[in-house]
Motif scaffolding. Structure first.
Motif, mmCIF file in Angstrom:
data_model
loop_
_atom_site.group_PDB
_atom_site.id
_atom_site.type_symbol
_atom_site.label_atom_id
_atom_site.label_comp_id
_atom_site.label_asym_id
_atom_site.label_seq_id
_atom_site.Cartn_x
_atom_site.Cartn_y
_atom_site.Cartn_z
ATOM 1 N N VAL A 38 0.947 -1.072 -0.072
ATOM 2 C CA VAL A 38 0.252 0.099 0.034
ATOM 3 C C VAL A 38 0.846 1.241 -0.131
ATOM 4 C CG1 VAL A 38 -1.785 1.335 1.460
ATOM 5 C CG2 VAL A 38 -2.093 -0.968 1.139
ATOM 6 N N THR A 67 0.554 4.178 -3.083
ATOM 7 C CA THR A 67 -0.173 5.242 -2.530
ATOM 8 C C THR A 67 1.066 6.429 -2.356
ATOM 9 O OG1 THR A 67 -0.240 4.697 -0.587
ATOM 10 C CG2 THR A 67 -2.112 4.080 -1.847
ATOM 11 N N LEU A 124 1.918 6.586 0.759
ATOM 12 C CA LEU A 124 1.496 6.826 2.222
ATOM 13 C C LEU A 124 2.630 6.635 3.171
ATOM 14 C CD1 LEU A 124 -2.212 5.937 2.028
ATOM 15 C CD2 LEU A 124 -1.257 8.408 2.004
ATOM 16 N N GLY A 133 -0.455 4.290 5.818
ATOM 17 C CA GLY A 133 -0.517 2.967 5.264
ATOM 18 C C GLY A 133 -1.182 1.743 5.945
ATOM 19 N N ILE A 189 -7.913 1.964 -2.175
ATOM 20 C CA ILE A 189 -6.409 2.101 -2.281
ATOM 21 C C ILE A 189 -6.028 3.002 -3.179
ATOM 22 C CG2 ILE A 189 -4.055 1.071 -2.267
ATOM 23 C CD1 ILE A 189 -5.858 -0.021 0.029
ATOM 24 N N LEU A 190 -6.627 2.980 -4.509
ATOM 25 C CA LEU A 190 -6.249 3.904 -5.696
ATOM 26 C C LEU A 190 -7.447 4.210 -6.325
ATOM 27 C CD1 LEU A 190 -3.187 2.140 -7.322
ATOM 28 C CD2 LEU A 190 -3.013 4.072 -5.909
#
Length: 91
Positions: free
Chosen positions: A33, A37, A39, A44, A55-56
């Motif tokens: 993740v 992303t 993050l 995350g 997530i996306l």
């Protein structure tokens, strides 16, 4: 002219990547993740443990399929969903 909306028809419909179950290897899922992303580790982990989680959002089909594959490779359950068509309200 400013109040007009146009709907562009594209060959590629945007997809969302939805994590439905992180599985038993949660930290491996968190790492994926984070990679997908960008993050932090904390964000995350929060995203990976509060399922279902998007997530996306709004990515091309190929990117969504690659993300789902990466999540499934570490034991998570994920799916790519087509985004619904926007609805415009008439004035």
């Amino acid at each position: 002219m400013a109040d007009e909306y146009f709907l562009l028809v594209c060959d590629d419909v945007p997809h969302d990547v939805v994590l439905t179950d992180p599985g038993v290897r949660v930290m491996d899922v968190v790492q994926v993740v984070r990679r997908l992303t960008g993050l932090s580790l904390w964000r995350g982990k929060v995203l990976a443990t509060q399922v279902p989680a998007v997530i996306l959002a709004g990515v091309p089909e190929e990117d969504a399929a690659a993300a789902v594959s990466a999540l499934r490779d570490v034991g998570a359950r994920a799916e790519a969903r087509e985004q619904p068509e926007p609805t415009f309200q008439e004035h």
